[in-house]
Design an enzyme around this catalytic site. Sequence first.
Site, short mmCIF file in Angstrom:
data_model
loop_
_atom_site.label_atom_id
_atom_site.label_comp_id
_atom_site.label_asym_id
_atom_site.label_seq_id
_atom_site.Cartn_x
_atom_site.Cartn_y
_atom_site.Cartn_z
N THR A 97 2.38 -0.15 12.22
CA THR A 97 0.96 0.01 11.90
C THR A 97 0.38 -1.34 11.54
O THR A 97 0.46 -1.80 10.41
CB THR A 97 0.77 0.97 10.70
OG1 THR A 97 1.66 2.07 10.82
CG2 THR A 97 -0.66 1.45 10.63
N GLY A 98 -0.18 -2.02 12.54
CA GLY A 98 -0.76 -3.33 12.30
C GLY A 98 -2.27 -3.25 12.13
O GLY A 98 -2.79 -3.18 11.02
N ARG A 120 -6.09 1.11 3.82
CA ARG A 120 -4.93 1.58 3.06
C ARG A 120 -4.59 0.63 1.92
O ARG A 120 -4.10 1.06 0.87
CB ARG A 120 -3.74 1.77 4.00
CG ARG A 120 -3.33 0.55 4.83
CD ARG A 120 -2.34 0.99 5.91
NE ARG A 120 -1.81 -0.10 6.73
CZ ARG A 120 -2.39 -0.55 7.84
NH1 ARG A 120 -3.56 -0.04 8.23
NH2 ARG A 120 -1.83 -1.51 8.55
N GLU A 152 -1.96 -6.89 8.04
CA GLU A 152 -0.61 -6.67 8.56
C GLU A 152 -0.40 -7.40 9.89
O GLU A 152 -1.37 -7.79 10.56
CB GLU A 152 -0.36 -5.16 8.73
CG GLU A 152 1.03 -4.77 9.20
CD GLU A 152 2.17 -5.25 8.29
OE1 GLU A 152 2.31 -6.48 8.15
OE2 GLU A 152 2.93 -4.40 7.78
N TRP A 153 0.85 -7.63 10.22
CA TRP A 153 1.26 -8.21 11.49
C TRP A 153 0.54 -7.49 12.64
O TRP A 153 0.49 -6.25 12.67
CB TRP A 153 2.77 -7.99 11.62
CG TRP A 153 3.52 -8.83 12.61
CD1 TRP A 153 3.06 -9.37 13.76
CD2 TRP A 153 4.91 -9.19 12.51
NE1 TRP A 153 4.07 -10.05 14.40
CE2 TRP A 153 5.21 -9.96 13.66
CE3 TRP A 153 5.92 -8.93 11.58
CZ2 TRP A 153 6.48 -10.47 13.89
CZ3 TRP A 153 7.18 -9.45 11.81
CH2 TRP A 153 7.46 -10.22 12.94
N ASP A 154 -0.01 -8.25 13.58
CA ASP A 154 -0.58 -7.67 14.79
C ASP A 154 0.57 -7.42 15.76
O ASP A 154 1.16 -8.35 16.30
CB ASP A 154 -1.60 -8.65 15.39
CG ASP A 154 -2.25 -8.13 16.68
OD1 ASP A 154 -1.79 -7.10 17.21
OD2 ASP A 154 -3.20 -8.78 17.16
N TYR A 155 0.87 -6.14 15.99
CA TYR A 155 2.02 -5.78 16.81
C TYR A 155 1.72 -5.72 18.30
O TYR A 155 2.62 -5.43 19.10
CB TYR A 155 2.58 -4.44 16.35
CG TYR A 155 3.03 -4.42 14.92
CD1 TYR A 155 4.03 -5.27 14.46
CD2 TYR A 155 2.44 -3.56 14.00
CE1 TYR A 155 4.43 -5.26 13.13
CE2 TYR A 155 2.83 -3.53 12.67
CZ TYR A 155 3.83 -4.39 12.26
OH TYR A 155 4.23 -4.38 10.94
N HIS A 193 0.83 -1.20 0.00
CA HIS A 193 0.00 0.00 0.00
C HIS A 193 0.86 1.26 0.00
O HIS A 193 2.01 1.26 0.45
CB HIS A 193 -0.95 0.00 1.19
CG HIS A 193 -0.25 0.12 2.52
ND1 HIS A 193 0.26 1.31 3.00
CD2 HIS A 193 0.02 -0.80 3.47
CE1 HIS A 193 0.81 1.13 4.17
NE2 HIS A 193 0.68 -0.17 4.48
#
Length: 213
Positions: free
Chosen positions: A36-37, A73, A94-97, A24
């Site tokens: 930014t997860g 995004r 996205e990866w969960d942070y 993105h």
Amino acid sequence: MSHPASQPAANHVEVEHSIVLIRHGETEWSRSGQHTGTTDLPLLPEGEACARRAGELLAGMSFVAAFCSPLQRAVRTAELAGLRDVELAPELREWDYGGYEGLTTPQIREQTGDPTWEIFKDGTVPGDTPGESVWDVAARVSHVLAKVTPLLDEGNVALVAHGHSLRILASVFLQMSPRFGARLLLDAGSLSMLGFHHGQPTIQVWNRQTRGA
């Protein structure tokens, strides 16, 4: 942009199809380096411009399928890039942070007291969300690859997602450890291509820039 590839050797058939990865475009947090997860941020105007330029680069390609992370995004990037009939794939999120959501790497290093902390090496801690390990992310993107790879017999496939999830997906595709993704820089708005050559999974194009193109 060339994309020579071949099917796995068992079929002994040369094809020219690719998995096209589109990260993105830029957001406020990707610009500042914040993790930014799960936070669902919109694209900046510059990010929208990158997505349009990505579409220009892809104008000569046709796709038999396109899959996209459900976060806005990524969805907006797919739309501006001109992809059609895009299927939302939650596995591409996205990866969960976890507790590191919204923090930069320097901030996390200060918080942990570890000057060498790195997400691929050290992982996450629970926060507002449980967080994921690199292996968790690899497991879910593997499901995407299991669906997508057979489609290369028919044509190109586009995946629109995020920096870390795509780096891990590429590592899994290349039959490397998911932690290999730490060595694959992937800028916001960039294009990459994966495929096969003589039956071996390969990188055909990596991190082609669309910013200021």
